[in-house]
Design an enzyme around this catalytic site. Structure first.
Site, PDB file in Angstrom:
ATOM      1  N   LYS A   9      13.906  -2.482 -42.840  1.00 11.35           N
ATOM      2  CA  LYS A   9      12.519  -3.427 -43.266  1.00 11.35           C
ATOM      3  C   LYS A   9      13.464  -4.139 -43.613  1.00 11.35           C
ATOM      4  O   LYS A   9      13.012  -5.496 -43.393  1.00 11.35           O
ATOM      5  CB  LYS A   9      11.855  -2.138 -43.727  1.00 11.35           C
ATOM      6  CG  LYS A   9      10.980  -1.569 -42.885  1.00 11.35           C
ATOM      7  CD  LYS A   9      10.234  -0.777 -43.521  1.00 11.35           C
ATOM      8  CE  LYS A   9      10.108   0.007 -44.896  1.00 11.35           C
ATOM      9  NZ  LYS A   9      10.782   0.754 -45.516  1.00 11.35           N
ATOM     10  N   ARG A  24      19.545   1.550 -56.464  1.00 11.09           N
ATOM     11  CA  ARG A  24      18.711   2.061 -56.965  1.00 11.09           C
ATOM     12  C   ARG A  24      18.391   2.859 -57.685  1.00 11.09           C
ATOM     13  O   ARG A  24      18.914   4.038 -57.220  1.00 11.09           O
ATOM     14  CB  ARG A  24      17.085   1.357 -55.520  1.00 11.09           C
ATOM     15  CG  ARG A  24      16.714   0.484 -55.725  1.00 11.09           C
ATOM     16  CD  ARG A  24      16.462  -0.376 -54.269  1.00 11.09           C
ATOM     17  NE  ARG A  24      15.415   1.248 -53.914  1.00 11.09           N
ATOM     18  CZ  ARG A  24      14.429   0.523 -52.753  1.00 11.09           C
ATOM     19  NH1 ARG A  24      14.297  -0.596 -51.923  1.00 11.09           N
ATOM     20  NH2 ARG A  24      13.554   1.693 -52.914  1.00 11.09           N
ATOM     21  N   ARG A  44      11.396  10.630 -51.259  1.00 11.24           N
ATOM     22  CA  ARG A  44      10.047   9.576 -50.010  1.00 11.24           C
ATOM     23  C   ARG A  44       9.999  10.010 -48.653  1.00 11.24           C
ATOM     24  O   ARG A  44       8.704   8.824 -48.386  1.00 11.24           O
ATOM     25  CB  ARG A  44      11.394   8.207 -50.663  1.00 11.24           C
ATOM     26  CG  ARG A  44      11.295   7.994 -51.862  1.00 11.24           C
ATOM     27  CD  ARG A  44      12.418   6.867 -52.441  1.00 11.24           C
ATOM     28  NE  ARG A  44      13.176   5.701 -51.669  1.00 11.24           N
ATOM     29  CZ  ARG A  44      13.741   5.178 -51.627  1.00 11.24           C
ATOM     30  NH1 ARG A  44      14.749   5.163 -52.212  1.00 11.24           N
ATOM     31  NH2 ARG A  44      13.857   4.002 -50.628  1.00 11.24           N
TER      32      ARG A  44
HETATM   33  P1  AP5 Z   1      17.000  -1.553 -46.345  1.00 16.60           P
HETATM   34  O1  AP5 Z   1      16.865  -3.415 -45.356  1.00 16.60           O
HETATM   35  O2  AP5 Z   1      17.286  -1.847 -47.571  1.00 16.60           O
HETATM   36  O3  AP5 Z   1      15.985  -0.384 -45.867  1.00 16.60           O
HETATM   37  P2  AP5 Z   1      14.693  -0.802 -46.433  1.00 16.60           P
HETATM   38  O4  AP5 Z   1      13.438  -0.001 -44.578  1.00 16.60           O
HETATM   39  O5  AP5 Z   1      14.124  -2.054 -47.041  1.00 16.60           O
HETATM   40  O6  AP5 Z   1      14.496   0.475 -47.564  1.00 16.60           O
HETATM   41  P3  AP5 Z   1      13.384   0.693 -48.509  1.00 16.60           P
HETATM   42  O7  AP5 Z   1      14.529   1.818 -48.992  1.00 16.60           O
HETATM   43  O8  AP5 Z   1      13.741  -0.521 -49.363  1.00 16.60           O
HETATM   44  O9  AP5 Z   1      12.422   0.946 -48.135  1.00 16.60           O
HETATM   45  P4  AP5 Z   1      11.331   1.655 -49.124  1.00 16.60           P
HETATM   46  O10 AP5 Z   1       9.890   2.094 -47.920  1.00 16.60           O
HETATM   47  O11 AP5 Z   1      10.924   3.194 -49.674  1.00 16.60           O
HETATM   48  O12 AP5 Z   1      11.370   1.480 -50.494  1.00 16.60           O
HETATM   49  P5  AP5 Z   1      10.658  -0.066 -51.552  1.00 16.60           P
HETATM   50  O13 AP5 Z   1      11.013  -0.929 -51.695  1.00 16.60           O
HETATM   51  O14 AP5 Z   1       9.642  -0.666 -50.382  1.00 16.60           O
HETATM   52  O15 AP5 Z   1      18.434  -0.976 -45.430  1.00 16.60           O
HETATM   53  C1  AP5 Z   1      19.058   0.061 -46.328  1.00 16.60           C
HETATM   54  C2  AP5 Z   1      20.336   0.263 -46.346  1.00 16.60           C
HETATM   55  O16 AP5 Z   1      20.523   0.164 -44.908  1.00 16.60           O
HETATM   56  C3  AP5 Z   1      21.349  -0.750 -47.266  1.00 16.60           C
HETATM   57  O17 AP5 Z   1      22.039  -0.352 -47.327  1.00 16.60           O
HETATM   58  C4  AP5 Z   1      21.307  -1.935 -45.734  1.00 16.60           C
HETATM   59  O18 AP5 Z   1      22.355  -2.863 -46.161  1.00 16.60           O
HETATM   60  C5  AP5 Z   1      21.698  -0.946 -44.899  1.00 16.60           C
HETATM   61  N1  AP5 Z   1      21.190  -0.759 -43.588  1.00 16.60           N
HETATM   62  C6  AP5 Z   1      19.659  -1.600 -43.324  1.00 16.60           C
HETATM   63  N2  AP5 Z   1      19.860  -1.944 -41.797  1.00 16.60           N
HETATM   64  C7  AP5 Z   1      21.474  -1.434 -40.669  1.00 16.60           C
HETATM   65  C8  AP5 Z   1      21.454  -1.406 -39.950  1.00 16.60           C
HETATM   66  N3  AP5 Z   1      20.787  -1.730 -38.655  1.00 16.60           N
HETATM   67  N4  AP5 Z   1      22.745  -0.594 -39.438  1.00 16.60           N
HETATM   68  C9  AP5 Z   1      23.521  -0.251 -40.629  1.00 16.60           C
HETATM   69  N5  AP5 Z   1      22.852  -0.373 -41.838  1.00 16.60           N
HETATM   70  C10 AP5 Z   1      22.251  -1.122 -42.383  1.00 16.60           C
HETATM   71  O19 AP5 Z   1       9.718   0.735 -51.991  1.00 16.60           O
HETATM   72  C11 AP5 Z   1       9.858   1.119 -53.041  1.00 16.60           C
HETATM   73  C12 AP5 Z   1       9.102   2.236 -54.305  1.00 16.60           C
HETATM   74  O20 AP5 Z   1       7.644   1.063 -54.231  1.00 16.60           O
HETATM   75  C13 AP5 Z   1       8.303   2.898 -53.257  1.00 16.60           C
HETATM   76  O21 AP5 Z   1       9.087   4.488 -53.511  1.00 16.60           O
HETATM   77  C14 AP5 Z   1       7.123   3.339 -54.233  1.00 16.60           C
HETATM   78  O22 AP5 Z   1       7.131   4.059 -55.298  1.00 16.60           O
HETATM   79  C15 AP5 Z   1       6.551   1.657 -54.350  1.00 16.60           C
HETATM   80  N6  AP5 Z   1       6.072   0.996 -53.472  1.00 16.60           N
HETATM   81  C16 AP5 Z   1       6.355   0.054 -52.379  1.00 16.60           C
HETATM   82  N7  AP5 Z   1       5.322  -0.421 -51.484  1.00 16.60           N
HETATM   83  C17 AP5 Z   1       4.212   0.286 -51.575  1.00 16.60           C
HETATM   84  C18 AP5 Z   1       3.103   0.390 -51.038  1.00 16.60           C
HETATM   85  N8  AP5 Z   1       2.495  -0.263 -50.275  1.00 16.60           N
HETATM   86  N9  AP5 Z   1       2.242   1.129 -51.728  1.00 16.60           N
HETATM   87  C19 AP5 Z   1       2.485   2.168 -52.567  1.00 16.60           C
HETATM   88  N10 AP5 Z   1       3.560   2.179 -53.277  1.00 16.60           N
HETATM   89  C20 AP5 Z   1       4.987   1.318 -52.740  1.00 16.60           C
HETATM   90 MG    MG Z   2      13.084  -2.538 -48.513  1.00 16.84          MG
END
Ligand code: AP5
Ligand code: MG
Length: 219
Positions: free
Chosen positions: A13, A161, A172
Site C-alpha cells: 500500500k 520497523r 498484525r
Molecule cells: P509496503 O509498501 O511498505 O507495504 P504496506 O502495505 O504499506 O505494509 P505496512 O506494513 O505498512 O501495512 P500496515 O497496514 O501493517 O502498517 P501501517 O504502517 O499502516 O511494502 C512492504 C515491503 O514489500 C517493502 O519492503 C517494499 O519494498 C516491498 N514491496 C512493496 N510492494 C512490492 C511489490 N509489488 N513487489 C515486491 N516487493 C514489494 O500501520 C502500522 C501500525 O500502526 C498498525 O499495526 C497499527 O498499530 C497502527 N495503525 C495504522 N493505521 C491504523 C488505523 N487506521 N487504525 C488503527 N491503528 C492503525
Molecule cells: Mg505502509
C-alpha cells in the site's frame, strides 16, 4: 482522485501510494506514517502509540478518526483529493470516514483491495527497510538500495520497523483478519471496490492501477 488502498500488512500500500502520489500529485495520507512521526517525538501520545504499534494491535478508533478527520479538512485535499493508506481499518473507522466526507461534501471514487498471499507478505515485511529521513521504502531483495543501509534518494539511514519482527507480523496479520477484512464486504456492497493482485511486482501493479483509473475516468 479520492482513493482508499485496502489490504493486509505488506500488500504494498505504502509503496504504490508513494508512486501514485508523486506521479498524479495527490496527497498521500498514511495513518501508519503519521503515527510513526508522533512516536518519534517521544510525547505522551507518542508513548501510547508505541505501545499499540509494537504489540501489532490497532490504535483505538477515536484517536485515528480524529487525526484523519482533521487531515481531510486541509486545502490540499479539497484541491487534489487523497490516497488513504491504512485507513479505514475497522467498521467504525469506515463509518467515520463516510461522515467526514459527507460533511465536506465529497465522496470516495474508488477503494482498491490489494489481495496478497501470506507467503509473500512474510518475506516482504521481514526484509523491509525504510529511510529515517524521507520515508522511502526498500526491500533487501526485491527493491534493494544501491548502497546497503543508505537511501537512494536522500542518503538517509535505512532502518527496520519495530513491528516487522516475525512474531509481531503474525499478530498484525491476525488483527487484519479479525478487524479489517470485513471492510472488503462493506465496500463491495456499495460497488466501490476493485480487487487487484498485491502479489505483482511494483511496476506491474502500478500499470494495472493506472489502467484501471483510466477506464474509470479518474485520470
Ligand atoms: P509496503 O509498501 O511498505 O507495504 P504496506 O502495505 O504499506 O505494509 P505496512 O506494513 O505498512 O501495512 P500496515 O497496514 O501493517 O502498517 P501501517 O504502517 O499502516 O511494502 C512492504 C515491503 O514489500 C517493502 O519492503 C517494499 O519494498 C516491498 N514491496 C512493496 N510492494 C512490492 C511489490 N509489488 N513487489 C515486491 N516487493 C514489494 O500501520 C502500522 C501500525 O500502526 C498498525 O499495526 C497499527 O498499530 C497502527 N495503525 C495504522 N493505521 C491504523 C488505523 N487506521 N487504525 C488503527 N491503528 C492503525
Ligand atoms: Mg505502509
Amino acid at each position: 482522485m479520492r482513493l482508499v488502498l485496502l489490504g493486509p500488512p505488506g500488500a504494498g500500500k505504502g509503496t504504490q501510494a508513494k508512486v501514485l502520489s508523486n506521479k498524479l500529485r495527490i496527497p498521500h495520507i498514511s495513518t501508519g506514517d503519521i503515527f510513526r512521526e508522533v512516536k518519534a517525538s517521544e510525547s505522551e501520545l507518542g508513548k501510547k502509540l508505541s505501545d499499540y504499534m509494537n504489540r501489532g494491535v490497532l490504535v483505538p478508533d477515536e484517536i485515528v478518526n480524529q487525526i484523519v478527520t482533521d487531515r481531510l479538512q486541509r486545502d490540499d485535499v479539497k484541491d487534489a483529493g487523497f490516497i488513504l493508506d491504512g485507513y479505514p481499518r475497522t467498521r467504525p473507522q469506515a463509518e467515520a470516514l463516510d461522515r467526514a466526507l459527507e460533511d465536506i461534501g465529497i465522496h470516495l471514487d474508488s477503494v482498491i483491495y490489494m489481495k496478497t498471499s501470506k507467503r509473500i507478505i512474510l518475506s516482504r515485511l521481514t526484509g523491509r527497510r525504510i529511510c529515517k529521513a524521507c520515508g522511502s521504502i526498500f526491500h533487501i531483495k526485491n527493491i534493494p538500495p544501491k548502497q546497503e543501509g543508505v537511501c537512494d534518494y536522500c542518503e538517509g539511514e535505512l532502518y527496520q520497523r519495530d513491528d516487522d519482527k516475525e512474531d509481531t507480523v503474525l499478530k498484525r496479520l491476525q488483527v487484519y483478519e479479525d478487524q479489517t477484512k470485513e471492510l472488503i464486504d462493506y465496500y463491495n456492497d456499495r460497488e466501490a471496490l476493485q480487487t487487484v493482485s498485491g502479489d505483482l511486482d511494483v511496476r506491474q501493479l502500478y500499470d494495472v492501477l493506472y489502467e484501471l483509473f483510466g477506464k474509470e475516468g479518474l485520470l
